[in-house]
Design a protein around this motif. Sequence first.
Motif, PDB file in Angstrom:
ATOM      1  N   LYS A  51       4.401  -2.666 -15.970  1.00  0.00           N
ATOM      2  CA  LYS A  51       3.642  -2.545 -14.717  1.00  0.00           C
ATOM      3  C   LYS A  51       4.422  -1.721 -13.710  1.00  0.00           C
ATOM      4  O   LYS A  51       5.649  -1.803 -13.645  1.00  0.00           O
ATOM      5  CB  LYS A  51       3.378  -3.930 -14.122  1.00  0.00           C
ATOM      6  CG  LYS A  51       2.514  -4.815 -14.973  1.00  0.00           C
ATOM      7  CD  LYS A  51       2.388  -6.182 -14.316  1.00  0.00           C
ATOM      8  CE  LYS A  51       1.672  -7.166 -15.215  1.00  0.00           C
ATOM      9  NZ  LYS A  51       1.578  -8.500 -14.609  1.00  0.00           N
ATOM     10  N   THR A  62      -1.354  -1.690  -8.807  1.00  0.00           N
ATOM     11  CA  THR A  62      -0.372  -1.972  -9.841  1.00  0.00           C
ATOM     12  C   THR A  62      -1.060  -1.676 -11.161  1.00  0.00           C
ATOM     13  O   THR A  62      -2.126  -2.242 -11.447  1.00  0.00           O
ATOM     14  CB  THR A  62       0.104  -3.435  -9.798  1.00  0.00           C
ATOM     15  OG1 THR A  62       0.679  -3.691  -8.518  1.00  0.00           O
ATOM     16  CG2 THR A  62       1.140  -3.707 -10.879  1.00  0.00           C
ATOM     17  N   ALA A  64      -0.499  -0.342 -15.535  1.00  0.00           N
ATOM     18  CA  ALA A  64       0.388  -0.251 -16.698  1.00  0.00           C
ATOM     19  C   ALA A  64      -0.229   0.764 -17.649  1.00  0.00           C
ATOM     20  O   ALA A  64      -1.429   0.688 -17.952  1.00  0.00           O
ATOM     21  CB  ALA A  64       0.523  -1.608 -17.368  1.00  0.00           C
ATOM     22  N   GLU A  80      -3.821  -3.607 -13.174  1.00  0.00           N
ATOM     23  CA  GLU A  80      -3.324  -4.977 -13.099  1.00  0.00           C
ATOM     24  C   GLU A  80      -3.651  -5.619 -11.749  1.00  0.00           C
ATOM     25  O   GLU A  80      -3.986  -6.789 -11.690  1.00  0.00           O
ATOM     26  CB  GLU A  80      -1.813  -5.019 -13.337  1.00  0.00           C
ATOM     27  CG  GLU A  80      -1.388  -4.528 -14.705  1.00  0.00           C
ATOM     28  CD  GLU A  80      -1.734  -5.496 -15.832  1.00  0.00           C
ATOM     29  OE1 GLU A  80      -2.157  -6.632 -15.557  1.00  0.00           O
ATOM     30  OE2 GLU A  80      -1.558  -5.100 -16.997  1.00  0.00           O
TER      31      GLU A  80
END
Length: 106
Positions: A51, A62, A64, A80
Motif C-alpha cells: 500500500k 491509498t 496498491a 484501499e
Amino acid sequence: MSEFIGPRLYCCYKCRNHVSLHDDIISKAFQGRHGRAFLFSHAMNIVVGAKEDRHLMTGLHTVADIFCGDCNEVLGWKYERAYEASQKYKEGKFIFEKSKIVKNEW
C-alpha cells in the motif's frame, strides 16, 4: 438453438491469465498511468502489492499495485482507501489499465 457461452473474461495481455469478468466492470471512464482504464468490482489470479498513498486525478488515495499472478506484470492498482467522501465508492475496487488486459475469445 444458441450454444452455451461461458463468462466473458479479461486476461493479462502478456500471458493470458484470467484476471476479471466483464460483468464486474463498474466503469470504463477511468484514466490509468498509460491511458484509459476500467474500474472493476472484483479481480482474480492477481497479487496485490504494498500500500502507498498517491495523489490521483480525484485526490489522495491509498492504493496498491496489482500484478498478474502468473507473469507478475503490473496491470493496475487496487483502491484501499479514499480520503474524500465522494470517492469512498472506489474502496476495495480494482483499476485495470486497458492496454494491459485483453478479451478472452469473445
